[in-house]
Design a protein around this motif. Structure first.
Motif, PDB file in Angstrom:
ATOM      1  N   HIS A 183       0.760  -1.290  -0.009  1.00 43.68           N
ATOM      2  CA  HIS A 183      -0.031   0.029   0.045  1.00 43.68           C
ATOM      3  C   HIS A 183       0.910   1.062  -0.187  1.00 43.68           C
ATOM      4  O   HIS A 183       0.522   2.206  -0.655  1.00 43.68           O
ATOM      5  N   LYS A 184       1.974   1.156   0.740  1.00 48.03           N
ATOM      6  CA  LYS A 184       2.906   2.360   0.978  1.00 48.03           C
ATOM      7  C   LYS A 184       3.498   2.827  -0.514  1.00 48.03           C
ATOM      8  O   LYS A 184       3.703   3.854  -0.953  1.00 48.03           O
ATOM      9  N   LYS A 185       3.982   1.598  -1.151  1.00 52.96           N
ATOM     10  CA  LYS A 185       4.635   1.653  -2.401  1.00 52.96           C
ATOM     11  C   LYS A 185       3.696   2.320  -3.286  1.00 52.96           C
ATOM     12  O   LYS A 185       4.162   3.275  -4.218  1.00 52.96           O
ATOM     13  N   GLY A 186       2.476   1.985  -3.567  1.00 50.55           N
ATOM     14  CA  GLY A 186       1.454   2.281  -4.473  1.00 50.55           C
ATOM     15  C   GLY A 186       1.115   3.734  -4.203  1.00 50.55           C
ATOM     16  O   GLY A 186       1.126   4.521  -5.162  1.00 50.55           O
ATOM     17  N   LEU A 187       1.005   4.251  -2.877  1.00 49.77           N
ATOM     18  CA  LEU A 187       0.825   5.445  -2.592  1.00 49.77           C
ATOM     19  C   LEU A 187       1.927   6.371  -2.978  1.00 49.77           C
ATOM     20  O   LEU A 187       1.736   7.652  -3.210  1.00 49.77           O
ATOM     21  N   MET A 188       3.141   5.915  -2.818  1.00 44.84           N
ATOM     22  CA  MET A 188       4.197   6.981  -2.957  1.00 44.84           C
ATOM     23  C   MET A 188       4.316   7.178  -4.448  1.00 44.84           C
ATOM     24  O   MET A 188       4.700   8.081  -4.938  1.00 44.84           O
ATOM     25  N   GLN A 189       3.723   6.202  -5.383  1.00 45.09           N
ATOM     26  CA  GLN A 189       3.801   6.278  -6.820  1.00 45.09           C
ATOM     27  C   GLN A 189       2.685   7.489  -6.996  1.00 45.09           C
ATOM     28  O   GLN A 189       2.820   8.232  -8.133  1.00 45.09           O
ATOM     29  N   GLN A 190       1.709   7.544  -6.341  1.00 47.23           N
ATOM     30  CA  GLN A 190       0.759   8.463  -6.455  1.00 47.23           C
ATOM     31  C   GLN A 190       1.048   9.847  -5.956  1.00 47.23           C
ATOM     32  O   GLN A 190       0.350  10.869  -6.376  1.00 47.23           O
ATOM     33  N   LEU A 191       1.478   9.936  -4.910  1.00 50.46           N
ATOM     34  CA  LEU A 191       1.925  11.206  -4.206  1.00 50.46           C
ATOM     35  C   LEU A 191       2.868  11.867  -4.743  1.00 50.46           C
ATOM     36  O   LEU A 191       3.035  13.264  -4.438  1.00 50.46           O
ATOM     37  N   PHE A 192       3.764  11.197  -5.422  1.00 50.13           N
ATOM     38  CA  PHE A 192       4.965  12.087  -6.326  1.00 50.13           C
ATOM     39  C   PHE A 192       4.502  12.099  -7.700  1.00 50.13           C
ATOM     40  O   PHE A 192       4.028  11.044  -8.471  1.00 50.13           O
ATOM     41  N   PRO A 193       4.661  13.230  -8.363  1.00 53.13           N
ATOM     42  CA  PRO A 193       4.290  13.253  -9.787  1.00 53.13           C
ATOM     43  C   PRO A 193       5.164  12.168 -10.543  1.00 53.13           C
ATOM     44  O   PRO A 193       6.475  11.891 -10.279  1.00 53.13           O
ATOM     45  N   ALA A 194       4.619  11.653 -11.654  1.00 51.10           N
ATOM     46  CA  ALA A 194       5.316  10.794 -12.331  1.00 51.10           C
ATOM     47  C   ALA A 194       6.472  11.436 -13.140  1.00 51.10           C
ATOM     48  O   ALA A 194       6.398  12.617 -13.574  1.00 51.10           O
ATOM     49  N   GLU A 195       7.663  10.811 -13.740  1.00 48.26           N
ATOM     50  CA  GLU A 195       8.683  11.229 -14.506  1.00 48.26           C
ATOM     51  C   GLU A 195       8.155  12.131 -15.299  1.00 48.26           C
ATOM     52  O   GLU A 195       7.217  11.488 -16.367  1.00 48.26           O
ATOM     53  N   GLY A 196       8.399  13.552 -15.918  1.00 44.92           N
ATOM     54  CA  GLY A 196       7.878  14.031 -16.925  1.00 44.92           C
ATOM     55  C   GLY A 196       6.593  14.990 -16.677  1.00 44.92           C
ATOM     56  O   GLY A 196       6.187  15.676 -17.403  1.00 44.92           O
ATOM     57  N   GLU A 197       5.822  14.629 -15.401  1.00 48.65           N
ATOM     58  CA  GLU A 197       4.742  15.174 -15.156  1.00 48.65           C
ATOM     59  C   GLU A 197       4.955  16.243 -13.990  1.00 48.65           C
ATOM     60  O   GLU A 197       5.957  16.103 -13.234  1.00 48.65           O
ATOM     61  N   THR A 198       4.175  17.152 -13.779  1.00 52.67           N
ATOM     62  CA  THR A 198       4.220  18.186 -12.884  1.00 52.67           C
ATOM     63  C   THR A 198       3.040  17.996 -11.602  1.00 52.67           C
ATOM     64  O   THR A 198       3.170  18.904 -10.761  1.00 52.67           O
ATOM     65  N   LEU A 199       2.474  17.193 -11.801  1.00 53.02           N
ATOM     66  CA  LEU A 199       1.148  16.806 -10.801  1.00 53.02           C
ATOM     67  C   LEU A 199       1.048  15.385 -10.541  1.00 53.02           C
ATOM     68  O   LEU A 199       1.120  14.666 -11.390  1.00 53.02           O
ATOM     69  N   PRO A 200       0.949  15.322  -9.307  1.00 52.03           N
ATOM     70  CA  PRO A 200       0.827  13.901  -8.606  1.00 52.03           C
ATOM     71  C   PRO A 200      -0.444  13.392  -9.029  1.00 52.03           C
ATOM     72  O   PRO A 200      -1.560  14.259  -9.160  1.00 52.03           O
ATOM     73  N   LYS A 201      -0.885  12.202  -9.144  1.00 53.68           N
ATOM     74  CA  LYS A 201      -2.100  11.537  -9.388  1.00 53.68           C
ATOM     75  C   LYS A 201      -3.159  11.775  -8.378  1.00 53.68           C
ATOM     76  O   LYS A 201      -4.111  11.743  -8.307  1.00 53.68           O
ATOM     77  N   LEU A 202      -2.207  11.739  -6.947  1.00 52.17           N
ATOM     78  CA  LEU A 202      -3.085  11.901  -5.872  1.00 52.17           C
ATOM     79  C   LEU A 202      -2.854  13.080  -5.002  1.00 52.17           C
ATOM     80  O   LEU A 202      -1.563  13.425  -4.855  1.00 52.17           O
ATOM     81  N   ARG A 203      -3.684  14.211  -4.752  1.00 54.27           N
ATOM     82  CA  ARG A 203      -3.213  15.194  -4.110  1.00 54.27           C
ATOM     83  C   ARG A 203      -4.222  15.572  -2.662  1.00 54.27           C
ATOM     84  O   ARG A 203      -5.440  15.383  -3.147  1.00 54.27           O
ATOM     85  N   PHE A 204      -3.954  16.028  -1.773  1.00 50.89           N
ATOM     86  CA  PHE A 204      -4.568  16.393  -0.746  1.00 50.89           C
ATOM     87  C   PHE A 204      -5.722  17.275  -1.091  1.00 50.89           C
ATOM     88  O   PHE A 204      -5.268  18.306  -1.916  1.00 50.89           O
ATOM     89  N   PRO A 205      -7.053  17.525  -0.751  1.00 41.13           N
ATOM     90  CA  PRO A 205      -7.816  18.190  -0.948  1.00 41.13           C
ATOM     91  C   PRO A 205      -7.580  19.780  -1.094  1.00 41.13           C
ATOM     92  O   PRO A 205      -8.015  20.534  -2.123  1.00 41.13           O
ATOM     93  N   GLU A 206      -6.911  20.179  -0.170  1.00 39.57           N
ATOM     94  CA  GLU A 206      -6.622  21.548   0.316  1.00 39.57           C
ATOM     95  C   GLU A 206      -5.571  22.163  -0.780  1.00 39.57           C
ATOM     96  O   GLU A 206      -5.281  23.369  -0.755  1.00 39.57           O
ATOM     97  N   PHE A 207      -4.765  21.313  -1.442  1.00 38.98           N
ATOM     98  CA  PHE A 207      -3.822  21.643  -2.482  1.00 38.98           C
ATOM     99  C   PHE A 207      -4.251  21.318  -4.012  1.00 38.98           C
ATOM    100  O   PHE A 207      -3.462  21.766  -4.746  1.00 38.98           O
ATOM    101  N   ARG A 208      -5.474  20.878  -4.156  1.00 38.15           N
ATOM    102  CA  ARG A 208      -6.059  20.457  -5.735  1.00 38.15           C
ATOM    103  C   ARG A 208      -5.842  21.792  -6.373  1.00 38.15           C
ATOM    104  O   ARG A 208      -5.833  21.572  -7.695  1.00 38.15           O
ATOM    105  N   ASP A 209      -6.044  23.056  -5.813  1.00 36.11           N
ATOM    106  CA  ASP A 209      -5.837  24.116  -6.760  1.00 36.11           C
ATOM    107  C   ASP A 209      -4.738  24.753  -6.669  1.00 36.11           C
ATOM    108  O   ASP A 209      -4.427  26.096  -7.237  1.00 36.11           O
ATOM    109  N   ALA A 210      -3.824  24.148  -6.099  1.00 39.65           N
ATOM    110  CA  ALA A 210      -2.414  24.865  -5.852  1.00 39.65           C
ATOM    111  C   ALA A 210      -1.607  24.795  -7.013  1.00 39.65           C
ATOM    112  O   ALA A 210      -1.914  23.991  -7.908  1.00 39.65           O
ATOM    113  N   ARG A 211      -0.558  25.456  -7.192  1.00 41.15           N
ATOM    114  CA  ARG A 211       0.561  25.343  -8.234  1.00 41.15           C
ATOM    115  C   ARG A 211       0.860  24.073  -8.487  1.00 41.15           C
ATOM    116  O   ARG A 211       1.079  23.377  -7.735  1.00 41.15           O
ATOM    117  N   LYS A 212       1.627  24.150  -9.792  1.00 41.32           N
ATOM    118  CA  LYS A 212       2.351  22.606  -9.891  1.00 41.32           C
ATOM    119  C   LYS A 212       3.618  22.425  -9.198  1.00 41.32           C
ATOM    120  O   LYS A 212       3.976  23.576  -8.581  1.00 41.32           O
TER     121      LYS A 212
END
Length: 428
Positions: A183-212
């Motif tokens: 579970h932690k391994k999968g969560l880490m992959q979602q909480l950090f942006p994938a290579e070449g991307e600027t947004l993570p797949k999973l972001r806490f609600p209070e930061f969904r409108d924040a900068r890249k």
């Protein structure tokens, strides 16, 4: 002496219905089970993927692969004969093949296979290995090892059932631990942006409108990147107390492993003042098989030192959370970056310039950094708690086994001449 022998053949802990059953019998393993070495299996016979008609092939170090042919069917104890796990015991069921590096035991009349398995585990058979370059176990030696056997087969069954129930709990708790890690391994992959991307797949609600997120080079975010040295004379200079001396084996995957931490005296520490550890330093293994493992320093090792295989990364904490950096380094993306510096994928070593050039994805605010770091740290705490629970269960089982089986000559670890245990009156 006779009274001492009787006491030695009575277990410290016995089920109520067998307390008046009398002492156990001392026998040689050769009288308890038949032993047969497996047969050579060539590499070409070992298949990578199991299929319906394939059977597991067991060697001295455990499962090697799968083969289409087999020579045993049923339930047996297997003993490793050579290699790193020489003396290791496994209980095997169904169809299988055993190589020449394993001994297959077949119980004799009146002996239960599952009971024998636990007895063999407790005997610590690796102590009886002979040879210099590659110590191994011979069947002749194994047959002469002493063991204690209860006269009533029902007592064997009771002991085996008790220990089997604990093994089931161990399996269940191990599965829980593996689930948490997955579970932690999968969560880490979602909480950090994938290579070449600027947004993570999973972001806490209070930061969904924040900068890249931004990718930053690690060097400018640090105040120190450097490793230590090993004292002249190596481990001869290690002490039982003093300043902690952290080596690569003390740095795990996101955790410190301090059960065998070494210490150095104050004089040696003063000569290594540039490698002194501070709380929140990120420690990264930079050479050898454990390259890429990292952990955050805490008060247990603060004021200590690292050797040349461990790099101290001290970050500017108003720019980068050390906990976040640690989680990133052991993430799939972080490890891929570490691998990219290893010529041919050999993972030989990292230099400071390479570490300085690491690219780290960072959220736009310190607040989001802390939220991501705290989320992953909370999972680490659950993993640590589950690990401790599992270790306590295993320790309980070990202690229970020592009480359910009485000690016999040659089993309590006493050594004969030359430091080897005595087997049936002769050197092993």
């Amino acid at each position: 002496m006779r009274e001492q022998r009787k006491q030695a053949l009575l277990p410290k802990l016995r089920f109520p219905e067998f307390r008046e059953a009398g002492e156990w019998e001392e026998k040689l393993l050769g009288a308890v089970c038949d032993m047969q070495a497996g047969k050579f299996v060539s590499a070409s016979e070992i298949l990578d993927k199991p299929a319906k008609e394939h059977y597991p092939c067991f060697g001295g170090n455990g499962l090697r692969g799968y083969t289409k042919s087999f020579n045993q069917s049923g339930r047996y104890s297997l003993i490793g004969r050579q290699g790193a796990l020489c003396g290791n015991v496994n209980l095997v069921e169904g169809n299988f093949y055993a190589t020449e590096h394993a001994v297959v035991t077949t119980t004799k009349l009146g002996i239960r296979t599952d009971w024998l398995f636990y007895n063999l585990c407790l005997l610590n058979l690796n102590r009886f290995a002979t040879g210099q370059a590659q110590p191994g176990l011979s069947i002749d030696v194994l047959e002469k090892v002493n063991c204690a056997v209860p006269k009533d087969e029902k007592e064997q069954q009771k002991i085996a059932d008790c220990l089997s129930s604990i093994d089931e709990l161990v399996t269940l708790e191990t599965q829980k631990l593996d689930t948490l890690k997955t579970h932690k391994k999968g969560l880490m992959q979602q909480l950090f942006p994938a290579e070449g991307e600027t947004l993570p797949k999973l972001r806490f609600p209070e930061f969904r409108d924040a900068r890249k997120w931004e990718e930053r080079e690690l060097g400018p975010l640090t105040t120190k990147v450097g490793s230590g040295i090993t004292p002249m004379g190596g481990d001869k200079n290690y002490k039982t107390k003093g300043r902690p001396f952290v080596r690569s084996q003390n740095v795990g995957w996101g955790e410190l492993i301090l059960n065998d931490v070494a210490f150095i005296d104050e004089e040696t520490h003063q000569s290594f003042d540039s490698t002194e550890i501070k709380v929140s330093d990120v420690l990264l293994n930079i050479t050898g098989a454990s390259i890429g493992r990292s952990a955050v320093a805490d008060s247990r090792i603060a004021g200590g030192n690292v050797n040349q295989h461990v790099c101290i990364i001290r970050v500017k904490q108003d720019k980068l959370s050390p906990t976040l950096l640690n989680h990133f380094l052991i993430s799939e993306r972080g490890q891929k970056q570490i691998d990219s510096f290893q010529a041919g994928g050999n993972r030989q070593g990292l230099n400071f310039a390479q570490i300085w050039s690491f690219v780290v994805p960072l959220p736009p605010t310190e607040h989001e950094q802390r939220r991501v770091a705290d989320c992953l740290t909370s999972l680490d705490e659950l993993i640590t708690a589950q690990t401790q629970k599992l270790a306590a269960l295993k320790a309980h089982k070990k202690g229970l086994m020592q009480q359910l089986f009485p000690s016999v000559g040659g089993v309590d670890g006493e050594a004969g001449r030359g430091g080897r245990p005595v087997v049936d009156g002769a050197q092993g």
